[in-house]
Design a protein around this motif. Structure first.
Motif, PDB file in Angstrom:
ATOM      1  N   PRO A   1       0.809  -1.227   0.000  1.00  0.00           N
ATOM      2  CA  PRO A   1       0.000   0.000   0.000  1.00  0.00           C
ATOM      3  C   PRO A   1       0.840   1.273   0.000  1.00  0.00           C
ATOM      4  CG  PRO A   1      -0.893  -1.591   1.561  1.00  0.00           C
ATOM      5  CD  PRO A   1       0.439  -2.119   1.125  1.00  0.00           C
ATOM      6  N   LEU A   2       2.029   1.233   0.603  1.00  0.00           N
ATOM      7  CA  LEU A   2       2.883   2.421   0.615  1.00  0.00           C
ATOM      8  C   LEU A   2       3.386   2.729  -0.789  1.00  0.00           C
ATOM      9  CD1 LEU A   2       4.979   1.822   3.869  1.00  0.00           C
ATOM     10  CD2 LEU A   2       2.877   3.126   3.589  1.00  0.00           C
ATOM     11  N   PHE A   3       3.812   1.693  -1.504  1.00  0.00           N
ATOM     12  CA  PHE A   3       4.267   1.900  -2.875  1.00  0.00           C
ATOM     13  C   PHE A   3       3.101   2.273  -3.796  1.00  0.00           C
ATOM     14  CE2 PHE A   3       8.135  -0.202  -1.444  1.00  0.00           C
ATOM     15  CZ  PHE A   3       9.092   0.502  -2.145  1.00  0.00           C
ATOM     16  N   ALA A   4       1.915   1.747  -3.502  1.00  0.00           N
ATOM     17  CA  ALA A   4       0.741   2.115  -4.298  1.00  0.00           C
ATOM     18  C   ALA A   4       0.480   3.609  -4.175  1.00  0.00           C
ATOM     19  CB  ALA A   4      -0.481   1.323  -3.840  1.00  0.00           C
ATOM     20  N   GLY A   5       0.709   4.153  -2.973  1.00  0.00           N
ATOM     21  CA  GLY A   5       0.533   5.586  -2.777  1.00  0.00           C
ATOM     22  C   GLY A   5       1.501   6.400  -3.623  1.00  0.00           C
TER      23      GLY A   5
ATOM     24  N   GLU B   1       0.875  13.156 -11.036  1.00  0.00           N
ATOM     25  CA  GLU B   1       1.883  14.121 -11.487  1.00  0.00           C
ATOM     26  C   GLU B   1       2.189  13.981 -12.975  1.00  0.00           C
ATOM     27  OE1 GLU B   1       4.286  14.319  -7.183  1.00  0.00           O
ATOM     28  OE2 GLU B   1       5.125  13.222  -8.889  1.00  0.00           O
ATOM     29  N   GLY B   2       1.671  12.908 -13.574  1.00  0.00           N
ATOM     30  CA  GLY B   2       1.883  12.697 -15.000  1.00  0.00           C
ATOM     31  C   GLY B   2       3.207  12.050 -15.356  1.00  0.00           C
ATOM     32  N   VAL B   3       3.885  11.436 -14.368  1.00  0.00           N
ATOM     33  CA  VAL B   3       5.188  10.821 -14.646  1.00  0.00           C
ATOM     34  C   VAL B   3       5.097   9.300 -14.755  1.00  0.00           C
ATOM     35  CG1 VAL B   3       6.499  12.704 -13.620  1.00  0.00           C
ATOM     36  CG2 VAL B   3       5.770  10.798 -12.180  1.00  0.00           C
ATOM     37  N   PHE B   4       4.042   8.673 -14.187  1.00  0.00           N
ATOM     38  CA  PHE B   4       3.828   7.243 -14.303  1.00  0.00           C
ATOM     39  C   PHE B   4       2.556   7.006 -15.118  1.00  0.00           C
ATOM     40  CE2 PHE B   4       5.793   6.803  -9.789  1.00  0.00           C
ATOM     41  CZ  PHE B   4       7.053   7.009 -10.316  1.00  0.00           C
ATOM     42  N   THR B   5       2.521   5.896 -15.835  1.00  0.00           N
ATOM     43  CA  THR B   5       1.352   5.600 -16.665  1.00  0.00           C
ATOM     44  C   THR B   5       0.613   4.348 -16.210  1.00  0.00           C
ATOM     45  OG1 THR B   5       2.676   4.310 -18.242  1.00  0.00           O
ATOM     46  CG2 THR B   5       2.422   6.685 -18.680  1.00  0.00           C
ATOM     47  N   ALA B   6       0.888   3.862 -15.031  1.00  0.00           N
ATOM     48  CA  ALA B   6       0.232   2.655 -14.538  1.00  0.00           C
ATOM     49  C   ALA B   6      -1.278   2.870 -14.442  1.00  0.00           C
ATOM     50  CB  ALA B   6       0.790   2.283 -13.167  1.00  0.00           C
ATOM     51  N   THR B   7      -2.052   1.928 -14.975  1.00  0.00           N
ATOM     52  CA  THR B   7      -3.511   2.071 -14.948  1.00  0.00           C
ATOM     53  C   THR B   7      -4.120   1.571 -13.644  1.00  0.00           C
ATOM     54  OG1 THR B   7      -3.734  -0.079 -16.049  1.00  0.00           O
ATOM     55  CG2 THR B   7      -3.698   1.893 -17.448  1.00  0.00           C
ATOM     56  N   SER B   8      -3.390   0.707 -12.923  1.00  0.00           N
ATOM     57  CA  SER B   8      -3.878   0.186 -11.648  1.00  0.00           C
ATOM     58  C   SER B   8      -2.754   0.272 -10.622  1.00  0.00           C
ATOM     59  CB  SER B   8      -4.346  -1.267 -11.794  1.00  0.00           C
ATOM     60  OG  SER B   8      -4.723  -1.803 -10.528  1.00  0.00           O
ATOM     61  N   PRO B   9      -2.661   1.382  -9.886  1.00  0.00           N
ATOM     62  CA  PRO B   9      -1.574   1.561  -8.926  1.00  0.00           C
ATOM     63  C   PRO B   9      -1.445   0.423  -7.917  1.00  0.00           C
ATOM     64  CG  PRO B   9      -2.701   3.636  -9.270  1.00  0.00           C
ATOM     65  CD  PRO B   9      -3.510   2.596  -9.986  1.00  0.00           C
TER      66      PRO B   9
ATOM     67  N   ILE C   1       3.295  -5.863  -8.070  1.00  0.00           N
ATOM     68  CA  ILE C   1       4.326  -6.348  -8.987  1.00  0.00           C
ATOM     69  C   ILE C   1       5.667  -5.704  -8.662  1.00  0.00           C
ATOM     70  CG2 ILE C   1       5.046  -6.428 -11.408  1.00  0.00           C
ATOM     71  CD1 ILE C   1       2.043  -6.405 -12.127  1.00  0.00           C
ATOM     72  N   MET C   2       5.638  -4.418  -8.336  1.00  0.00           N
ATOM     73  CA  MET C   2       6.857  -3.684  -8.025  1.00  0.00           C
ATOM     74  C   MET C   2       7.534  -4.241  -6.769  1.00  0.00           C
ATOM     75  SD  MET C   2       7.186   0.404  -7.396  1.00  0.00           S
ATOM     76  CE  MET C   2       8.753   1.176  -6.988  1.00  0.00           C
ATOM     77  N   VAL C   3       6.746  -4.520  -5.741  1.00  0.00           N
ATOM     78  CA  VAL C   3       7.306  -5.070  -4.501  1.00  0.00           C
ATOM     79  C   VAL C   3       7.902  -6.450  -4.751  1.00  0.00           C
ATOM     80  CG1 VAL C   3       6.730  -5.911  -2.192  1.00  0.00           C
ATOM     81  CG2 VAL C   3       5.843  -3.713  -2.965  1.00  0.00           C
ATOM     82  N   ALA C   4       7.225  -7.257  -5.553  1.00  0.00           N
ATOM     83  CA  ALA C   4       7.769  -8.577  -5.900  1.00  0.00           C
ATOM     84  C   ALA C   4       9.091  -8.435  -6.638  1.00  0.00           C
ATOM     85  CB  ALA C   4       6.765  -9.350  -6.754  1.00  0.00           C
ATOM     86  N   LEU C   5       9.159  -7.443  -7.518  1.00  0.00           N
ATOM     87  CA  LEU C   5      10.396  -7.196  -8.260  1.00  0.00           C
ATOM     88  C   LEU C   5      11.518  -6.764  -7.312  1.00  0.00           C
ATOM     89  CD1 LEU C   5      11.603  -6.982 -11.177  1.00  0.00           C
ATOM     90  CD2 LEU C   5      11.044  -4.559 -11.067  1.00  0.00           C
ATOM     91  N   LEU C   6      11.199  -5.920  -6.359  1.00  0.00           N
ATOM     92  CA  LEU C   6      12.205  -5.453  -5.410  1.00  0.00           C
ATOM     93  C   LEU C   6      12.697  -6.587  -4.523  1.00  0.00           C
ATOM     94  CD1 LEU C   6      10.671  -2.001  -4.370  1.00  0.00           C
ATOM     95  CD2 LEU C   6      12.601  -2.430  -5.910  1.00  0.00           C
TER      96      LEU C   6
ATOM     97  N   GLU D   1      15.504  -1.830 -15.727  1.00  0.00           N
ATOM     98  CA  GLU D   1      14.755  -1.713 -16.978  1.00  0.00           C
ATOM     99  C   GLU D   1      13.333  -2.255 -16.817  1.00  0.00           C
ATOM    100  OE1 GLU D   1      17.119  -3.861 -19.714  1.00  0.00           O
ATOM    101  OE2 GLU D   1      18.770  -2.412 -19.739  1.00  0.00           O
ATOM    102  N   ALA D   2      13.203  -3.363 -16.093  1.00  0.00           N
ATOM    103  CA  ALA D   2      11.873  -3.947 -15.877  1.00  0.00           C
ATOM    104  C   ALA D   2      10.993  -3.002 -15.065  1.00  0.00           C
ATOM    105  CB  ALA D   2      12.012  -5.291 -15.159  1.00  0.00           C
ATOM    106  N   LEU D   3      11.584  -2.373 -14.060  1.00  0.00           N
ATOM    107  CA  LEU D   3      10.813  -1.458 -13.226  1.00  0.00           C
ATOM    108  C   LEU D   3      10.358  -0.239 -14.023  1.00  0.00           C
ATOM    109  CD1 LEU D   3       9.687  -0.811 -10.478  1.00  0.00           C
ATOM    110  CD2 LEU D   3      11.893   0.180  -9.828  1.00  0.00           C
ATOM    111  N   GLU D   4      11.216   0.259 -14.899  1.00  0.00           N
ATOM    112  CA  GLU D   4      10.839   1.402 -15.741  1.00  0.00           C
ATOM    113  C   GLU D   4       9.650   1.048 -16.630  1.00  0.00           C
ATOM    114  OE1 GLU D   4      15.169   3.657 -16.137  1.00  0.00           O
ATOM    115  OE2 GLU D   4      14.569   2.158 -17.631  1.00  0.00           O
ATOM    116  N   ARG D   5       9.641  -0.147 -17.183  1.00  0.00           N
ATOM    117  CA  ARG D   5       8.545  -0.564 -18.049  1.00  0.00           C
ATOM    118  C   ARG D   5       7.251  -0.729 -17.258  1.00  0.00           C
ATOM    119  NH1 ARG D   5      12.153  -5.062 -21.319  1.00  0.00           N
ATOM    120  NH2 ARG D   5      13.373  -3.556 -22.553  1.00  0.00           N
ATOM    121  N   ILE D   6       7.370  -1.247 -16.038  1.00  0.00           N
ATOM    122  CA  ILE D   6       6.189  -1.422 -15.189  1.00  0.00           C
ATOM    123  C   ILE D   6       5.538  -0.075 -14.892  1.00  0.00           C
ATOM    124  CG2 ILE D   6       5.435  -2.029 -12.854  1.00  0.00           C
ATOM    125  CD1 ILE D   6       7.500  -4.314 -12.956  1.00  0.00           C
ATOM    126  N   LEU D   7       6.370   0.928 -14.620  1.00  0.00           N
ATOM    127  CA  LEU D   7       5.853   2.251 -14.268  1.00  0.00           C
ATOM    128  C   LEU D   7       5.530   3.096 -15.492  1.00  0.00           C
ATOM    129  CD1 LEU D   7       8.245   3.113 -11.294  1.00  0.00           C
ATOM    130  CD2 LEU D   7       5.860   2.373 -11.164  1.00  0.00           C
ATOM    131  N   GLY D   8       6.040   2.692 -16.649  1.00  0.00           N
ATOM    132  CA  GLY D   8       5.775   3.436 -17.863  1.00  0.00           C
ATOM    133  C   GLY D   8       6.575   4.710 -17.981  1.00  0.00           C
TER     134      GLY D   8
END
Length: 227
Positions: free
Chosen positions: A137-141, A149-157, A163-168, A201-208
């Motif tokens: 939930p913290l990363f979702a925030g 802010e228009g810097v990420f394009t994720a459709t479902s935070p 997915i991001m936490v699993a990657l980390l 690179e994977a994280l950048e693609r996840i966040l768009g």
């Protein structure tokens, strides 16, 4: 007249058992110590132990809860800082985690083998599940803020955060194994760099976000560990 329980004294005595269990887990592995070992270390009776915990598994839950709480408490100030942009929050978090580990380098290295041993399989899995539940939930925030802010394009935070936490978690485990392999001469520094870069690179693609815009691991940090 019923005895009045002092909450602070109760918590302190309970913490003694958790302290010992955490130390034994770190030095031997969860599967390699018993409740009796905890009693021997604390000098407590079985009655005292079972006053707080109904089993060794319950004691493990307390250890995991403490570890997870420490992790959440560590990252929360950055996540909740209203003056930081989403990108800055991520970079600050990655940097803080790297610095924390390096400042405790000797402890981290001493725990590596035990943490990944078969004896700590249950401990690792419980911690990972607890960590995912509380940190996602913290990363979702942060992701939600980045979208606003228009810097990420994720459709479902929320899903993206999971997915991001699993990657980390994956990069943490991979970096640890790479360090052990590098020390043993089984991998080269070039292999280390390429492997860790792939996570970024994977994280950048996840966040768009644009390639190269997110610094997951500072090259200086990699140099300090893989010198």
């Amino acid at each position: 007249m019923p005895r009045t329980l002092d909450p602070e004294a109760h918590a302190l005595r309970r913490d003694v058992f958790v302290d010992v269990a955490q130390r034994l887990t770190a030095s031997r592995g969860y599967d390699e110590f018993s409740v009796q070992d905890v009693l021997d270390e604390t000098g407590a009776s079985k009655g005292a132990f079972y006053h707080y915990f109904d089993s060794k598994a319950a004691l493990l839950d307390a250890v995991v809860d403490r570890m997870t709480t420490a992790a959440v408490t560590f990252v929360a100030p950055v996540v909740e800082d209203p003056d930081l942009a989403a990108f800055d929050k991520l970079h600050a978090l990655f940097g803080q985690i790297a610095d924390w580990k390096y400042e405790r380098r000797e402890l981290v290295l001493a725990l590596l083998d035990v943490w990944f041993s078969d004896e700590n399989t249950m401990m690792r899995e419980k911690f990972r599940r607890s960590y995912v539940t509380r940190i996602t939930p913290l990363f979702a925030g942060i992701i939600r803020q980045g979208v606003a802010e228009g810097v990420f394009t994720a459709t479902s935070p929320d899903h993206t955060a999971g997915i991001m936490v699993a990657l980390l978690q994956g990069i943490s485990d991979t970096a640890s194994h790479l360090f052990l392999d590098f020390q043993a001469g089984r991998v080269t520094r070039d292999e280390v760099d390429r492997t860790l870069a792939s996570f970024g690179e994977a994280l950048e693609r996840i966040l768009g976000v644009a390639p190269g815009s997110l610094r997951l691991i500072d090259p200086n940090v990699i140099a300090r560990w893989f010198a």
